[in-house]
Design an enzyme around this catalytic site. Structure first.
Site, PDB file in Angstrom:
ATOM      1  N   VAL A  74       8.370  -2.451  20.094  1.00 49.22           N
ATOM      2  CA  VAL A  74       7.484  -1.136  19.670  1.00 49.22           C
ATOM      3  C   VAL A  74       6.614  -1.733  18.803  1.00 49.22           C
ATOM      4  CG1 VAL A  74       7.808   0.995  18.562  1.00 49.22           C
ATOM      5  CG2 VAL A  74       9.580   0.274  20.065  1.00 49.22           C
ATOM      6  N   CYS A  75       6.719  -2.576  17.775  1.00 46.84           N
ATOM      7  CA  CYS A  75       5.838  -2.889  16.779  1.00 46.84           C
ATOM      8  C   CYS A  75       4.599  -3.644  17.762  1.00 46.84           C
ATOM      9  CB  CYS A  75       6.348  -3.948  15.911  1.00 46.84           C
ATOM     10  SG  CYS A  75       7.639  -3.200  14.692  1.00 46.84           S
TER      11      CYS A  75
END
Length: 172
Positions: free
Chosen positions: A64-65
């Site tokens: 996600v990052c």
């Protein structure tokens, strides 16, 4: 001050250290580190003069990052040199630099809060239980005033890209 249950991580309530940064306030001071031919520092003063996006992530080593950083990088290409954009995490500056090179991140800088967590404490993004940052986005105007603030309620979710980018365009 701590904010118990301010966000969740995989459904588990987390406590954020420090006060929440809110729209309308002057951005808190900070010093981050990055690697460019050697360790360098980046502060709030270095960003003044242009609107700034601060994209806060737990670690660039997570899906996600990485997605968040890549999506912002793509969206910011059209804005060129008219803005500043920084991805902030507790990852080491060397790892952040390696990630940006491998992923072609050219429209964002990176800043690491690994040394003393002065950013994460001042900006209210440190999850006390995990000792990593939560997911958040802030937009500053050219004078360093906060014009957008988002603490993503569930850390494993992506931020509201459209709202952050709209705030950045409005500040330009």
């Amino acid at each position: 001050m701590s904010r118990s249950g301010a966000v969740t991580f995989k459904g588990n309530p987390m406590t954020l250290a420090g006060d929440a940064v809110e729209t309308g306030q002057v951005a808190p001071e900070f010093t981050l580190h990055y690697f460019e031919g050697g360790l360098q520092t980046l502060s709030l003063a270095d960003l003044k003069g242009k609107p700034t996006l601060l994209s806060i992530v737990p670690s660039l080593d997570t899906g996600v990052c990485a997605t968040q950083t890549k999506k912002f990088n793509e969206s910011l290409a059209a804005m060129g040199d008219s803005i500043n954009a920084v991805t902030v995490s507790l990852d080491l500056p060397f790892a952040m630099n390696r990630f940006c090179g491998a992923e072609g991140i050219t429209n964002m800088r990176v800043g690491s809060d690994y040394q003393d967590r002065n950013f994460s404490n001042a900006w209210g993004t440190l999850m006390e239980e995990l000792k990593i940052m939560c997911r958040a986005c802030f937009v500053l105007d050219s004078e360093g005033k906060v014009v957008y603030a988002e603490y993503v309620p569930e850390v494993t979710n992506e931020p509201d890209y459209d709202a952050a980018l709209a705030a950045l365009k409005s500040a330009s």
